[in-house]
Design a protein around this motif. Structure first.
Motif, PDB file in Angstrom:
ATOM      1  N   SER A  20      -8.669   9.911   2.994  1.00  0.00           N
ATOM      2  CA  SER A  20      -9.931   9.744   2.470  1.00  0.00           C
ATOM      3  C   SER A  20     -10.178  10.353   0.876  1.00  0.00           C
ATOM      4  CB  SER A  20     -10.777  10.396   3.489  1.00  0.00           C
ATOM      5  OG  SER A  20     -10.831   9.673   4.655  1.00  0.00           O
ATOM      6  N   ARG A  21      -9.496  11.358   0.901  1.00  0.00           N
ATOM      7  CA  ARG A  21      -9.811  12.252  -0.341  1.00  0.00           C
ATOM      8  C   ARG A  21      -9.156  11.252  -1.562  1.00  0.00           C
ATOM      9  NH1 ARG A  21      -7.616  18.006  -0.320  1.00  0.00           N
ATOM     10  NH2 ARG A  21      -7.233  17.670   1.934  1.00  0.00           N
ATOM     11  N   PHE A  22      -8.058  10.557  -1.256  1.00  0.00           N
ATOM     12  CA  PHE A  22      -7.514   9.666  -2.011  1.00  0.00           C
ATOM     13  C   PHE A  22      -8.556   8.514  -2.474  1.00  0.00           C
ATOM     14  CE2 PHE A  22      -3.074  11.039  -2.366  1.00  0.00           C
ATOM     15  CZ  PHE A  22      -2.531  10.318  -3.342  1.00  0.00           C
ATOM     16  N   TYR A  23      -8.991   8.072  -1.554  1.00  0.00           N
ATOM     17  CA  TYR A  23     -10.132   7.112  -2.054  1.00  0.00           C
ATOM     18  C   TYR A  23     -11.612   7.423  -2.492  1.00  0.00           C
ATOM     19  CZ  TYR A  23      -7.555   3.029   0.225  1.00  0.00           C
ATOM     20  OH  TYR A  23      -6.616   2.087   0.479  1.00  0.00           O
ATOM     21  N   HIS A  38     -10.172  -3.503  -2.933  1.00  0.00           N
ATOM     22  CA  HIS A  38      -8.978  -4.446  -2.810  1.00  0.00           C
ATOM     23  C   HIS A  38      -8.003  -3.827  -2.221  1.00  0.00           C
ATOM     24  CE1 HIS A  38      -6.333  -7.716  -3.288  1.00  0.00           C
ATOM     25  NE2 HIS A  38      -5.352  -6.886  -3.942  1.00  0.00           N
ATOM     26  N   PHE A  39      -7.937  -2.255  -2.658  1.00  0.00           N
ATOM     27  CA  PHE A  39      -6.715  -1.406  -1.875  1.00  0.00           C
ATOM     28  C   PHE A  39      -7.227  -1.217  -0.543  1.00  0.00           C
ATOM     29  CE2 PHE A  39      -6.523   1.113  -6.346  1.00  0.00           C
ATOM     30  CZ  PHE A  39      -5.879   0.017  -6.974  1.00  0.00           C
ATOM     31  N   ARG A  40      -8.285  -1.260  -0.162  1.00  0.00           N
ATOM     32  CA  ARG A  40      -8.705  -1.173   1.272  1.00  0.00           C
ATOM     33  C   ARG A  40      -8.379  -2.431   2.083  1.00  0.00           C
ATOM     34  NH1 ARG A  40     -11.332   3.413   2.868  1.00  0.00           N
ATOM     35  NH2 ARG A  40     -12.596   4.605   1.292  1.00  0.00           N
ATOM     36  N   GLU A  41      -8.462  -3.522   1.379  1.00  0.00           N
ATOM     37  CA  GLU A  41      -8.322  -4.734   2.011  1.00  0.00           C
ATOM     38  C   GLU A  41      -6.800  -5.073   2.240  1.00  0.00           C
ATOM     39  OE1 GLU A  41     -10.128  -7.727  -0.518  1.00  0.00           O
ATOM     40  OE2 GLU A  41     -12.107  -7.148   0.170  1.00  0.00           O
ATOM     41  N   ILE A  42      -6.203  -4.609   1.061  1.00  0.00           N
ATOM     42  CA  ILE A  42      -4.513  -4.837   1.514  1.00  0.00           C
ATOM     43  C   ILE A  42      -3.929  -3.706   2.143  1.00  0.00           C
ATOM     44  CG2 ILE A  42      -4.541  -6.253  -0.422  1.00  0.00           C
ATOM     45  CD1 ILE A  42      -3.086  -4.048  -2.051  1.00  0.00           C
ATOM     46  N   GLY A  43      -4.487  -2.623   2.467  1.00  0.00           N
ATOM     47  CA  GLY A  43      -3.864  -1.542   3.436  1.00  0.00           C
ATOM     48  C   GLY A  43      -2.971  -0.336   2.614  1.00  0.00           C
ATOM     49  N   VAL A  44      -3.517  -0.098   1.383  1.00  0.00           N
ATOM     50  CA  VAL A  44      -3.125   0.931   0.910  1.00  0.00           C
ATOM     51  C   VAL A  44      -3.136   2.216   1.456  1.00  0.00           C
ATOM     52  CG1 VAL A  44      -3.263   2.199  -1.487  1.00  0.00           C
ATOM     53  CG2 VAL A  44      -3.438  -0.064  -1.507  1.00  0.00           C
ATOM     54  N   LEU A  45      -2.365   3.033   1.533  1.00  0.00           N
ATOM     55  CA  LEU A  45      -2.182   4.268   2.418  1.00  0.00           C
ATOM     56  C   LEU A  45      -2.226   4.211   3.801  1.00  0.00           C
ATOM     57  CD1 LEU A  45      -3.811   6.694  -0.029  1.00  0.00           C
ATOM     58  CD2 LEU A  45      -1.366   6.560   0.497  1.00  0.00           C
ATOM     59  N   PHE A 103       2.051   2.429   3.183  1.00  0.00           N
ATOM     60  CA  PHE A 103       1.966   1.401   2.329  1.00  0.00           C
ATOM     61  C   PHE A 103       1.373   2.112   0.793  1.00  0.00           C
ATOM     62  CE2 PHE A 103      -0.174  -2.330   0.116  1.00  0.00           C
ATOM     63  CZ  PHE A 103       1.059  -2.924  -0.540  1.00  0.00           C
ATOM     64  N   PHE A 104       2.162   2.242  -0.188  1.00  0.00           N
ATOM     65  CA  PHE A 104       1.654   2.941  -1.506  1.00  0.00           C
ATOM     66  C   PHE A 104       2.531   2.263  -2.437  1.00  0.00           C
ATOM     67  CE2 PHE A 104       1.007   6.152  -4.766  1.00  0.00           C
ATOM     68  CZ  PHE A 104      -0.110   6.446  -4.460  1.00  0.00           C
ATOM     69  N   PRO A 105       1.776   0.958  -3.094  1.00  0.00           N
ATOM     70  CA  PRO A 105       2.300   0.233  -4.113  1.00  0.00           C
ATOM     71  C   PRO A 105       2.264   0.433  -5.295  1.00  0.00           C
ATOM     72  CG  PRO A 105       0.508  -0.685  -3.412  1.00  0.00           C
ATOM     73  CD  PRO A 105       0.434   0.672  -2.574  1.00  0.00           C
ATOM     74  N   PHE A 106       2.214   1.721  -5.790  1.00  0.00           N
ATOM     75  CA  PHE A 106       1.723   2.057  -7.085  1.00  0.00           C
ATOM     76  C   PHE A 106       3.172   2.784  -8.055  1.00  0.00           C
ATOM     77  CE2 PHE A 106      -2.387   2.515  -5.053  1.00  0.00           C
ATOM     78  CZ  PHE A 106      -2.749   1.438  -5.788  1.00  0.00           C
ATOM     79  N   TYR A 107       3.045   2.992  -9.064  1.00  0.00           N
ATOM     80  CA  TYR A 107       3.946   3.635  -9.961  1.00  0.00           C
ATOM     81  C   TYR A 107       3.170   4.762 -10.707  1.00  0.00           C
ATOM     82  CZ  TYR A 107       6.985   0.019  -9.188  1.00  0.00           C
ATOM     83  OH  TYR A 107       8.280  -1.045  -8.453  1.00  0.00           O
TER      84      TYR A 107
END
Length: 135
Positions: A20-23, A38-45, A103-107
């Motif tokens: 939650s803090r990330f978002y 979009h991150f929420r939709e694709i399931g980030v974290l 799932f964390f698709p970032f660099y």
């Protein structure tokens, strides 16, 4: 035979709090509101759909909590001082999260520039009101 301990409800709650803090605090500094949606939709974290072992053990839960805390710490420090080892540490923690099924698709580069539009909106939310009746 190997004995392992399962994750606790408190760990699950702490992980949910960190996500939650990330978002609410981290992503808005770097991304637009539509990107965050979009991150929420694709399931980030969120746990990967194919991951059955997400937080199955006490160790995995601690690993996820620690990784999220380290990533937040690096991103908080990034505003002040850019350390040469930050990118390596950042990537290492992303790898650990993915191994735990998160799932964390970032660099590191995704967080290299602050979203000034979102940042000014965040600053407006923290202004103290001068008159109680204007709230």
């Amino acid at each position: 035979m190997k004995t392992v301990f399962s994750s606790t409800e408190e760990q699950e709650q702490e992980i949910a709090s960190l996500v939650s803090r990330f978002y609410e605090s981290v992503f808005p500094k770097y991304f637009t509101e539509s990107e965050i949606l979009h991150f929420r939709e694709i399931g980030v974290l969120e746990p990967n759909q194919s991951s059955v072992t997400y937080l199955a053990t006490l160790r995995d839960a601690f690993q996820v909590m620690t990784c999220l805390q380290v990533l937040m710490s690096i991103l908080d420090k990034q505003k002040r001082v850019m350390e040469p080892k930050s990118e390596e540490l950042f990537q290492h923690n992303i790898t650990l999260l993915n191994e735990c099924g998160i799932f964390f698709p970032f660099y590191y580069d995704h967080f290299s520039s602050i979203n000034h539009e979102a940042n000014s909106d965040m600053q407006m939310m923290h202004i103290q009101v001068a008159n109680q009746y204007l709230v």
